[in-house]
Design a protein around this motif. Structure first.
Motif, PDB file in Angstrom:
ATOM      1  N   ASN A 188       0.993  -1.345   0.191  1.00 40.77           N
ATOM      2  CA  ASN A 188       0.119   0.145  -0.002  1.00 40.77           C
ATOM      3  C   ASN A 188       0.846   1.296   0.021  1.00 40.77           C
ATOM      4  OD1 ASN A 188      -1.997  -1.844   2.175  1.00 40.77           O
ATOM      5  ND2 ASN A 188      -2.778  -1.555   0.009  1.00 40.77           N
ATOM      6  N   ARG A 189       2.216   1.193   0.352  1.00 38.70           N
ATOM      7  CA  ARG A 189       2.905   2.463   0.050  1.00 38.70           C
ATOM      8  C   ARG A 189       4.088   2.162  -0.929  1.00 38.70           C
ATOM      9  NH1 ARG A 189       0.937   6.636   2.616  1.00 38.70           N
ATOM     10  NH2 ARG A 189      -0.371   6.271   4.619  1.00 38.70           N
ATOM     11  N   ASN A 190       3.911   1.305  -1.807  1.00 40.53           N
ATOM     12  CA  ASN A 190       4.908   0.755  -2.745  1.00 40.53           C
ATOM     13  C   ASN A 190       5.481   1.976  -3.415  1.00 40.53           C
ATOM     14  OD1 ASN A 190       5.406   0.085  -5.763  1.00 40.53           O
ATOM     15  ND2 ASN A 190       6.335  -1.451  -4.533  1.00 40.53           N
ATOM     16  N   ALA A 191       6.769   2.119  -3.527  1.00 40.72           N
ATOM     17  CA  ALA A 191       7.484   3.144  -4.296  1.00 40.72           C
ATOM     18  C   ALA A 191       9.035   2.810  -4.511  1.00 40.72           C
ATOM     19  CB  ALA A 191       7.258   4.475  -3.485  1.00 40.72           C
ATOM     20  N   ALA A 192       9.521   3.714  -5.560  1.00 39.96           N
ATOM     21  CA  ALA A 192      10.943   2.986  -5.882  1.00 39.96           C
ATOM     22  C   ALA A 192      11.940   4.034  -5.109  1.00 39.96           C
ATOM     23  CB  ALA A 192      11.054   3.291  -7.370  1.00 39.96           C
TER      24      ALA A 192
END
Length: 547
Positions: free
Chosen positions: A174-178
């Motif tokens: 739910n907070r996936n980011a690179a």
């Protein structure tokens, strides 16, 4: 000794006046003849100088000299003959010497002026001369205005203790980011260079083209990190558009252009280019009050749909209406905008298929909450392990985005040239739907907050624009931008190194060191609002130059 700049227009004016005097008809006294000869010598020198400067060709100069000499001789001969005829009528002896002498009689100033303008106009027409350009140059040069700027930057990115590991951002669905770094401070030298041209095609149509440095896959940052291992900087188009003036107050623009909406970096990064078309209407309501209405359609990600790819192209349909009030003491501006992002939210793939894979965003920064597009069958295989994003599966945005944006600005002009500017900006994602969010993420209603609002307040004191020596500006701002208030792809790329779910302070100052050259500094201190721990301070020192 200071060498004065040679001025072709002034030289031609002088030649015109001298030619007028040399071709005047009546007789000369001895002193007047000497003055005229001096003027004639000066004129011939000016013509020779035009030739040496490359402004006038030698063949044209010879023609000018020949025409002036022929006119002078013809005038002198005519005067001598007239005098001889009068003497003959009176029975006086003809003075051969006087008959060949030329006298310049008094000519009123207004006649001199008219004659000078006529001769100047005739010369310029014959020589194809236009003010501000050399002889014989094509007229399209007058219709191009070149612009450009170069910025050198030192940037320090400082990470707070206690930040979450980069692996936690990747593994958290739910907070996936690179996010690749959360602990090691970083110092960088960066550069931005831009070169553009504004082109007037005709009375109603104009165009613009601009090249800039920066990555071709990053729409919000034109910065180029300096390092010798990169043999060349990339340079690409970030502006190319046509603008049509459809009336005194109505215009339409299409192509890749600057942000057409009034606002701050709360919603839009200052370097973001808009692709598409928009129209703008700016009626005047009174001597001090005017309005503006802007509306447009902008493609974000064009997708070729098919039986195996059911994703649809992503669009932005936006509109803004505002009013501006301006007097000698105060200027204020207020606007309301609605930005509807279509098809940007993720859609679950069909079981054992990837037909909605392109609903995942093509570009992100960080902050927007996400869900696994493959979760419909990953959950059925392993209900306790819903982390498809962590294993390379695509993540889609969990919310729709319909951004309601209210922006206001008040500028006090009482202490001119020092301006005091107070700016406020508020945004709310009215497209956020709690039930839809719960269905996509698998979170229970009541276990999450909407997190769909943001605001910014900024106070600036100084000269209106820092463009000359000793111009200055200082400012401070506070920003609060929740996770799903705006698309994290398009908001400011400097605050917490880009994205949403951030709050904190911004302080800065600029000082003009000379014309079109200034130094500036900014300190941006930001922390997360509700997501994984991530505090970042960004310090920037810039040397700017423009032309």
């Amino acid at each position: 000794m200071i060498k004065q700049q040679f001025n072709p227009a002034m030289a031609i004016t002088s030649i015109s006046l001298a030619s007028m005097l040399m071709m005047s008809s009546p007789l000369l006294q001895a002193g007047e003849r000497e003055s005229l000869e001096q003027l004639r010598s000066t004129t011939l020198n000016l013509i020779d100088m035009l030739v040496s400067e490359g402004v006038l060709s030698k063949s044209k100069a010879d023609i000018l000299k020949k025409d002036a000499e022929a006119a002078r001789l013809a005038s002198a001969e005519k005067d001598a003959l007239e005098k001889a005829e009068k003497q003959a009528e009176k029975g006086e002896p003809i003075n051969e010497v006087a008959a060949k002498t030329v006298r310049v009689q008094y000519v009123p100033d207004f006649i001199k002026k008219e004659m000078r303008e006529e001769v100047k106009k005739e010369l310029m027409t014959k020589l194809n001369y236009k003010a501000g350009e050399r002889l014989g140059m094509p007229d399209w040069i007058d219709r191009i205005e070149w612009t450009g700027d170069v910025r050198l930057r030192f940037e320090r990115d400082a990470f707070a203790e206690g930040n979450a590991s980069p692996l936690n951002f990747t593994a958290n669905e739910n907070r996936n980011a690179a996010v690749t770094n959360t602990s090691e401070d970083r110092d960088r030298m960066r550069l931005r260079a831009r070169l553009g041209a504004n082109i007037k095609i005709n009375d109603w149509l104009s165009s613009g083209i601009r090249m800039t440095t920066g990555s071709n896959v990053d729409p919000v940052s034109p910065n180029q990190t300096m390092e010798s291992v990169d043999s060349k900087f990339s340079f690409a188009l970030d502006r190319v558009f046509l603008k049509a003036k459809l009336g005194r107050r109505l215009s339409a623009t299409g192509g890749r252009m600057e942000n057409p909406f009034f606002g701050t970096d709360l919603v839009w990064d200052p370097d973001l280019a808009f692709d598409g078309v928009f129209a703008k209407y700016t009626p005047e309501l009174s001597d001090t009050v005017s309005a503006f209405v802007t509306g447009g359609v902008f493609p974000i990600d064009e997708i070729q749909s098919s039986d195996t790819n059911k994703a649809k192209s992503k669009w932005l349909v936006g509109g803004q209406a505002g009013i501006q009030w301006k007097t000698s003491q105060v200027s204020s501006k207020f606007a309301v905008g609605l930005y509807d992002f279509q098809n940007v939210e993720g859609t679950l793939n069909t079981v054992n298929a990837t037909d909605y894979r392109d609903t995942a965003p093509a570009f992100r920064q960080k902050g927007n909450r996400t869900f696994s597009i493959n979760s419909s069958y990953v959950r059925s295989l392993s209900p306790s392990d819903n982390k498809a994003c962590a294993y390379g599966g695509p993540c889609g945005l969990a919310s729709k985005f319909q951004q309601l944006n209210v922006t206001g600005q008040v500028e006090l002009l009482t202490f001119n040239p020092v301006h005091i500017i107070l700016t406020g900006d508020y945004v709310k994602n009215i497209g956020f739907d709690s039930n839809d969010f719960a269905n996509k993420t698998g979170l229970a209603l009541g276990s999450f907050k909407k997190e769909n609002q943001g605001y910014q307040v900024k106070l600036s004191v100084g000269t209106a624009k820092v463009t000359n020596a000793n111009d200055w500006e200082v400012f401070g701002a506070y920003k609060h931008l929740e996770a799903d208030a705006v698309l994290d792809a398009f908001t400011d790329s400097d605050f917490r190194l880009g994205g949403t779910d951030a709050k904190g302070w911004i302080l800065g100052a600029s000082y003009g060191i000379d014309k079109n050259a200034w130094v500036s500094g900014r300190w941006l201190s930001a922390d997360q609002i509700s997501g994984l721990p991530l505090g970042i301070d960004v310090l920037m020192f810039d040397l700017n130059a423009k032309f």
